[in-house]
Design an enzyme around this catalytic site. Structure first.
Site, PDB file in Angstrom:
ATOM      1  N   HIS A  63       0.841  -1.206   0.000  1.00 29.73           N
ATOM      2  CA  HIS A  63       0.000   0.000   0.000  1.00 29.73           C
ATOM      3  C   HIS A  63       0.871   1.250   0.000  1.00 29.73           C
ATOM      4  O   HIS A  63       1.971   1.264   0.559  1.00 29.73           O
ATOM      5  CB  HIS A  63      -0.950  -0.013   1.208  1.00 29.73           C
ATOM      6  CG  HIS A  63      -2.061  -1.008   1.044  1.00 29.73           C
ATOM      7  ND1 HIS A  63      -2.779  -1.522   2.096  1.00 29.73           N
ATOM      8  CD2 HIS A  63      -2.555  -1.597  -0.077  1.00 29.73           C
ATOM      9  CE1 HIS A  63      -3.692  -2.367   1.632  1.00 29.73           C
ATOM     10  NE2 HIS A  63      -3.561  -2.441   0.321  1.00 29.73           N
ATOM     11  N   ASP A  65       0.965   4.074   1.449  1.00 28.16           N
ATOM     12  CA  ASP A  65       1.469   4.725   2.674  1.00 28.16           C
ATOM     13  C   ASP A  65       2.669   3.990   3.270  1.00 28.16           C
ATOM     14  O   ASP A  65       3.265   4.459   4.235  1.00 28.16           O
ATOM     15  CB  ASP A  65       0.352   4.897   3.732  1.00 28.16           C
ATOM     16  CG  ASP A  65      -0.333   3.596   4.127  1.00 28.16           C
ATOM     17  OD1 ASP A  65      -0.499   2.723   3.260  1.00 28.16           O
ATOM     18  OD2 ASP A  65      -0.727   3.460   5.311  1.00 28.16           O
ATOM     19  N   HIS A  66       3.050   2.840   2.660  1.00 26.62           N
ATOM     20  CA  HIS A  66       4.193   2.080   3.164  1.00 26.62           C
ATOM     21  C   HIS A  66       5.358   2.038   2.179  1.00 26.62           C
ATOM     22  O   HIS A  66       6.438   1.577   2.535  1.00 26.62           O
ATOM     23  CB  HIS A  66       3.761   0.646   3.498  1.00 26.62           C
ATOM     24  CG  HIS A  66       2.746   0.590   4.592  1.00 26.62           C
ATOM     25  ND1 HIS A  66       3.039   0.190   5.875  1.00 26.62           N
ATOM     26  CD2 HIS A  66       1.437   0.950   4.612  1.00 26.62           C
ATOM     27  CE1 HIS A  66       1.954   0.279   6.634  1.00 26.62           C
ATOM     28  NE2 HIS A  66       0.967   0.737   5.889  1.00 26.62           N
ATOM     29  N   HIS A 270       0.642   3.028  13.519  1.00 25.20           N
ATOM     30  CA  HIS A 270      -0.315   3.167  12.420  1.00 25.20           C
ATOM     31  C   HIS A 270      -1.646   3.721  12.943  1.00 25.20           C
ATOM     32  O   HIS A 270      -2.715   3.137  12.758  1.00 25.20           O
ATOM     33  CB  HIS A 270      -0.509   1.799  11.735  1.00 25.20           C
ATOM     34  CG  HIS A 270      -1.006   1.868  10.314  1.00 25.20           C
ATOM     35  ND1 HIS A 270      -2.343   1.816   9.993  1.00 25.20           N
ATOM     36  CD2 HIS A 270      -0.353   1.967   9.132  1.00 25.20           C
ATOM     37  CE1 HIS A 270      -2.478   1.860   8.680  1.00 25.20           C
ATOM     38  NE2 HIS A 270      -1.287   1.966   8.126  1.00 25.20           N
TER      39      HIS A 270
HETATM   40 ZN   LIG Z   1      -1.061   1.359   6.098  1.00 28.84          ZN
HETATM   41 ZN   LIG Z   2      -2.316  -1.293   4.190  1.00 29.44          ZN
END
Ligand SMILES: [Zn+2]
Ligand SMILES: [Zn+2]
Length: 318
Positions: A63, A65-66, A270
């Site tokens: 994803h 955001d990573h 997170h």
């Molecule tokens: Zn995430």
């Molecule tokens: Zn994720």
């Protein structure tokens, strides 16, 4: 001993106080960057870690955001000679997306000074040295190819220097041989066995790191008896429906896993921008008291406390 530094602790979008997912784990000469959300370069500099020896990246999943920070990191490294090789571990789908980011967006045919190696993760041992083992295990989140990691020091027997001295073992390579399991013969003909100078086997520290996750029942075995469990807590219990829909956990679910897996300490990360840190902490602590909510730049040392070792009792707790 493992050292863990959080570089980003926010879910999906950054906040004023929290960057996107990234953390660094240090063990001896090794540095592992786990995930690399947008803005990680600056967080690395602010943390004092810098870019030195940053040659291993582990990705929990693909994803954005990573992983988006990898574009910037590779752009910097491609023009900077200090790092000549970067190894990136991830699931197949994750690596495909990262390769697109690096080769189609960042480099676009340009020659980079650094060599990039991609390693597709299969569950099991990813890396092993004399002192530790790094394992990957599957995690259920949205989509395929999500992984968690355990870092575990190997068992060792301490060298009993006082005992060795009393037996007349000289301070030289003989000590190393004994530690390696070889008997030695002293000048006067006496034989010293490893058992004479080595203490009881001592288990090493275990750090379990899980990124985004939608359920916990399949994580008990791998995180069992960890000295520290790092895991997401994107939602609170009153948002449990949303957590289920998006494949995330509530603070309560994360705490229940910590209790069931009999870990020593739980560290939550997170966080959604909607939730207050205090509420996340309170919800988890009601179930698992030894909980911390990570903030950007928090540093932890993960060590095995000898007397607290129970050998893992997850099965009996489940
Ligand atoms: Zn995430
Ligand atoms: Zn994720």
């Amino acid at each position: 001993m493992f050292e863990l530094i959080f570089l980003g602790t926010s879910a999906s979008a950054p906040s004023v106080h929290r960057g996107l997912s990234a953390a660094m784990i240090l063990h001896k000469e090794h540095r592992f960057l786990i995930d690399c959300g947008e803005g990680t370069q600056r967080q690395l500099l602010k943390s004092g870690l810098g870019f030195r020896r940053l040659d291993k990246v582990l990705l929990t999943h693909g994803h954005l955001d990573h992983i988006l920070g990898l574009g910037g990191l590779v752009s910097t490294f491609s023009r900077w000679e200090a790092i000549d090789r970067l190894s990136i571990w991830g699931g197949r789908w994750t690596l495909g997306r990262v390769e697109d980011l690096i080769y189609r967006v960042v480099l676009r045919g340009a020659r980079a000074l650094l060599e990039i190696e991609f390693h597709e993760i299969e569950p099991g041992v990813l890396m092993e040295s004399d002192t530790f083992t790094l394992r990957a295990f599957p995690v259920s989140h949205r989509g395929a190819d999500c992984f968690g990691f355990t870092f575990e020091e190997k068992e060792r027997r301490p060298f009993l220097a006082e005992k060795a001295k009393a037996l007349g073992v000289p301070a030289g390579p003989e000590r190393k041989w004994l530690v390696q399991g070889q008997a030695i013969t002293l000048d006067d003909g006496r034989v010293v066995q490893p058992d004479d100078v080595l203490g009881e086997w001592q288990p090493g520290a275990k750090l379990a790191f899980v990124g985004d996750a939608g359920r916990t029942d399949n994580l008990v075995d791998e995180t069992c008896a960890a000295d520290m469990l790092v895991i997401e807590a994107t939602y609170l219990h009153h948002e449990a429906d949303m957590a289920r829909e998006f494949g995330h956990l509530t603070a309560r679910q994360a705490a229940k896993l910590a209790r069931r897996a009999d870990v020593k300490q739980l560290v939550l990360t997170h966080l959604s921008r909607r939730n207050r840190e205090r509420d996340v902490l309170d919800e988890a602590k009601a179930i698992f008291p030894n909980t911390v909510v990570a903030r950007d730049f928090d540093r932890f040392r993960v060590v095995k406390e000898k007397k607290s070792y129970t050998g893992g009792s997850c099965a009996s707790n489940s």
